[in-house]
Design a protein around this motif. Structure first.
Motif, PDB file in Angstrom:
ATOM      1  N   PHE A 168       1.184  39.400   9.353  1.00 38.49           N
ATOM      2  CA  PHE A 168       1.195  38.193  10.178  1.00 38.49           C
ATOM      3  C   PHE A 168       0.540  38.409  11.547  1.00 38.49           C
ATOM      4  O   PHE A 168       0.521  37.491  12.365  1.00 38.49           O
ATOM      5  CB  PHE A 168       2.634  37.706  10.379  1.00 38.49           C
ATOM      6  CG  PHE A 168       3.265  37.176   9.127  1.00 38.49           C
ATOM      7  CD1 PHE A 168       3.136  35.842   8.776  1.00 38.49           C
ATOM      8  CD2 PHE A 168       3.989  38.017   8.300  1.00 38.49           C
ATOM      9  CE1 PHE A 168       3.718  35.359   7.622  1.00 38.49           C
ATOM     10  CE2 PHE A 168       4.581  37.531   7.136  1.00 38.49           C
ATOM     11  CZ  PHE A 168       4.439  36.196   6.796  1.00 38.49           C
ATOM     12  N   ARG A 196      -1.898  36.022  14.702  1.00 37.87           N
ATOM     13  CA  ARG A 196      -1.605  34.582  14.649  1.00 37.87           C
ATOM     14  C   ARG A 196      -0.875  34.083  15.892  1.00 37.87           C
ATOM     15  O   ARG A 196      -0.437  32.940  15.929  1.00 37.87           O
ATOM     16  CB  ARG A 196      -0.760  34.270  13.415  1.00 37.87           C
ATOM     17  CG  ARG A 196      -1.434  34.647  12.124  1.00 37.87           C
ATOM     18  CD  ARG A 196      -0.562  34.311  10.934  1.00 37.87           C
ATOM     19  NE  ARG A 196      -1.068  34.954   9.735  1.00 37.87           N
ATOM     20  CZ  ARG A 196      -0.606  34.709   8.533  1.00 37.87           C
ATOM     21  NH1 ARG A 196       0.372  33.849   8.347  1.00 37.87           N
ATOM     22  NH2 ARG A 196      -1.107  35.341   7.490  1.00 37.87           N
ATOM     23  N   TRP A 237       6.993  32.396  10.589  1.00 37.67           N
ATOM     24  CA  TRP A 237       5.726  31.733  10.328  1.00 37.67           C
ATOM     25  C   TRP A 237       5.905  30.930   9.056  1.00 37.67           C
ATOM     26  O   TRP A 237       6.117  31.493   7.984  1.00 37.67           O
ATOM     27  CB  TRP A 237       4.599  32.747  10.172  1.00 37.67           C
ATOM     28  CG  TRP A 237       3.258  32.102  10.088  1.00 37.67           C
ATOM     29  CD1 TRP A 237       2.561  31.829   8.938  1.00 37.67           C
ATOM     30  CD2 TRP A 237       2.470  31.613  11.171  1.00 37.67           C
ATOM     31  NE1 TRP A 237       1.376  31.214   9.251  1.00 37.67           N
ATOM     32  CE2 TRP A 237       1.299  31.071  10.623  1.00 37.67           C
ATOM     33  CE3 TRP A 237       2.636  31.587  12.544  1.00 37.67           C
ATOM     34  CZ2 TRP A 237       0.304  30.504  11.406  1.00 37.67           C
ATOM     35  CZ3 TRP A 237       1.641  31.033  13.324  1.00 37.67           C
ATOM     36  CH2 TRP A 237       0.482  30.498  12.746  1.00 37.67           C
ATOM     37  N   ASP A 296       8.916  31.998   7.092  1.00 37.05           N
ATOM     38  CA  ASP A 296       9.037  33.410   6.722  1.00 37.05           C
ATOM     39  C   ASP A 296       9.295  34.260   7.964  1.00 37.05           C
ATOM     40  O   ASP A 296       8.613  34.089   8.980  1.00 37.05           O
ATOM     41  CB  ASP A 296       7.753  33.920   6.056  1.00 37.05           C
ATOM     42  CG  ASP A 296       7.501  33.282   4.712  1.00 37.05           C
ATOM     43  OD1 ASP A 296       8.478  33.011   3.984  1.00 37.05           O
ATOM     44  OD2 ASP A 296       6.317  33.045   4.389  1.00 37.05           O
ATOM     45  N   ALA A 349       8.658  36.975  10.361  1.00 36.15           N
ATOM     46  CA  ALA A 349       7.364  37.625  10.546  1.00 36.15           C
ATOM     47  C   ALA A 349       7.323  38.560  11.751  1.00 36.15           C
ATOM     48  O   ALA A 349       6.387  39.342  11.882  1.00 36.15           O
ATOM     49  CB  ALA A 349       6.273  36.570  10.689  1.00 36.15           C
TER      50      ALA A 349
END
Length: 175
Positions: free
Chosen positions: A87, A90, A61, A64, A66
Motif C-alpha cells: 500500500f 498512496r 485503504w 483493508d 494497510a
C-alpha cells in the motif's frame, strides 16, 4: 480511499504483520540481513501491538488494514509509522503523520520528534518532504534487536512555517 481510525484489540495481530513486513522491506533495501533479526523483530511487533493497541492509529485503504502509527507516551515523540509495502505510495504514511501531528499540537507541544534508521533513505526523504529536519545522528542499543542501531533524530517545528526547500540546509541526508 484512505480512512484513519483508532486501533482496537482485534487489529493487533494484523498490525504486527504490517509492521514486520514494512520493516523487512526497509532493512532489505539497505542490504541488512532481515532473516538474522526477524525473530526478535517479529516478537517486538507482536508485543507492541497487543500491549499498546490503544495508542495506535490505523490507516485503512478501501476497508483493508494497510498501516499504522503511534505516539505511545502521548507526548511529542512519534514512536512508529509503518505502511504495508503493498500500500506504499498512496499517501497513507502522510495521512497518519498528519493526524498524529495534530494530536501532538492539541497536547500543546511546539514540535513533533521521531527517529528512523540512518540508512532508511525512503523514510528520511518522506519526513523531509513533510517538513522534518535532521537534528542528530545517534547510535543506540536496541534491546529488541540485541545490537547497536544507527539512527537519525528528526524534528518538525510547527510554528516555523519552513518549506522543504528551507530544510535542505541541514547538510545531512540531502535526499
Amino acid at each position: 480511499m484512505l480512512a484513519i481510525r483508532p486501533a482496537n484489540s482485534a487489529d493487533a495481530q494484523h498490525l504486527a504483520r504490517i509492521g514486520l513486513a514494512a520493516w523487512e522491506a526497509a532493512v532489505g533495501a539497505w542490504g541488512e540481513d532481515a532473516d538474522r533479526l526477524r525473530d526478535n523483530a517479529e516478537a517486538a511487533y507482536y508485543d507492541f501491538c497487543t500491549r499498546f493497541w490503544p495508542d495506535i492509529l490505523v490507516a485503512e485503504w478501501n476497508g483493508d488494514l494497510a498501516g499504522w502509527g503511534s505516539c505511545e507516551k502521548a507526548d511529542d515523540f512519534i514512536t512508529d509509522l509503518w505502511v504495508d509495502p503493498a500500500f506504499q505510495g498512496r499517501g497513507l504514511g502522510t495521512g497518519l503523520l498528519e493526524v498524529i501531528e495534530g494530536q501532538i499540537k492539541q497536547r500543546g507541544y511546539p514540535a513533533a520528534r521521531l527517529e528512523t534508521h540512518a540508512r532508511n533513505a525512503g523514510a528520511i526523504r518522506l519526513y523531509k518532504r513533510l517538513g522534518y529536519r535532521v537534528k542528530a545522528y545517534l547510535v543506540t542499543y536496541s534491546d529488541v534487536l540485541d545490537e547497536d542501531v544507527d539512527k537519525v533524530e528528526m524534528i518538525k517545528d510547527f510554528d516555523l512555517g519552513a518549506t522543504s526547500e528551507d530544510l535542505d540546509e541541514d547538510g545531512l541526508y540531502g535526499i
